[in-house]
Enzyme design. Structure first.
Site, PDB file in Angstrom:
ATOM      1  N   CYS A   1       0.815  -1.226   0.000  1.00 18.47           N
ATOM      2  CA  CYS A   1       0.000   0.000   0.000  1.00 18.47           C
ATOM      3  C   CYS A   1       0.845   1.272   0.000  1.00 18.47           C
ATOM      4  O   CYS A   1       0.299   2.371  -0.084  1.00 18.47           O
ATOM      5  CB  CYS A   1      -0.970  -0.004   1.175  1.00 18.47           C
ATOM      6  SG  CYS A   1      -2.228  -1.291   1.039  1.00 18.47           S
TER       7      CYS A   1
ATOM      8  N   HIS B   1     -12.540  10.240  -8.257  1.00 20.50           N
ATOM      9  CA  HIS B   1     -11.502  10.345  -9.286  1.00 20.50           C
ATOM     10  C   HIS B   1     -10.386  11.305  -8.880  1.00 20.50           C
ATOM     11  O   HIS B   1      -9.974  12.168  -9.650  1.00 20.50           O
ATOM     12  CB  HIS B   1     -12.108  10.714 -10.646  1.00 20.50           C
ATOM     13  CG  HIS B   1     -12.784   9.556 -11.286  1.00 20.50           C
ATOM     14  ND1 HIS B   1     -14.045   9.129 -10.902  1.00 20.50           N
ATOM     15  CD2 HIS B   1     -12.366   8.699 -12.249  1.00 20.50           C
ATOM     16  CE1 HIS B   1     -14.375   8.069 -11.630  1.00 20.50           C
ATOM     17  NE2 HIS B   1     -13.368   7.777 -12.442  1.00 20.50           N
TER      18      HIS B   1
ATOM     19  N   GLU C   1     -13.535  -0.401   1.375  1.00 15.98           N
ATOM     20  CA  GLU C   1     -12.427  -0.159   0.454  1.00 15.98           C
ATOM     21  C   GLU C   1     -12.321  -1.255  -0.603  1.00 15.98           C
ATOM     22  O   GLU C   1     -11.986  -0.985  -1.757  1.00 15.98           O
ATOM     23  CB  GLU C   1     -11.116  -0.058   1.248  1.00 15.98           C
ATOM     24  CG  GLU C   1      -9.902   0.272   0.412  1.00 15.98           C
ATOM     25  CD  GLU C   1      -8.652   0.376   1.232  1.00 15.98           C
ATOM     26  OE1 GLU C   1      -8.359   1.488   1.710  1.00 15.98           O
ATOM     27  OE2 GLU C   1      -7.962  -0.649   1.414  1.00 15.98           O
TER      28      GLU C   1
END
Length: 144
Positions: free
Chosen positions: A37, A78, A128
């Site tokens: 991550c 986005h 998530e």
């Protein structure tokens, strides 16, 4: 998203409003303990915002669904979350799912605090991935 199941917060309000939506965003967690991550990667987040209250505003809302979408979806969809002013240049605060759920709560509650009907953001559920999610509920009496 019909069929989505998430925990319901305990409360005694007359009204409970829930807004589901999803947004696509990328992030990275710049910490050695974050493993993969640490690299920029993206998710299609699923969110549920729960608002409670006893008094409706002059339009008959606790909060307009469109307002929630504007405050959260339009801000984060986005984007690279690390570039948001809440995170950019702050080496001690990363856009993890836990932190994002708390941030989303704060954004909604700050808006509600400016309204006259005293509605409260009771819970933010943030998924998530299909198998990983976080729920943020403020402690009663705790200021964020």
């Amino acid at each position: 998203m019909i069929g989505q199941i998430y925990p319901v917060p305990q409360h005694s309000y007359s009204y409970e409003l829930n807004k589901d939506f999803q947004f696509a965003a990328a992030h990275r967690i710049p910490s050695e303990t974050a493993g993969k991550c640490q690299r920029i990667h993206g998710h299609t987040y699923f969110a549920n915002i729960t608002v409670g209250g006893d008094t409706l505003d002059e339009s008959g809302f606790l909060i307009n669904f469109a307002t929630i979408k504007k405050l959260i979806h339009d801000r984060f969809d986005h984007t690279l979350l690390n570039d948001d002013p809440l995170f950019k240049g702050k080496s001690e605060r990363f856009p993890t799912t836990e932190v994002m759920a708390e941030v989303m709560h704060s954004i909604i509650q700050e808006h509600l605090d400016q309204q006259g009907n005293k509605a409260q953001c009771l819970q933010v559920f943030l998924r998530e991935t299909p198998t990983s999610y976080c729920i943020f509920r403020p402690r009663r009496g705790k200021e964020l």
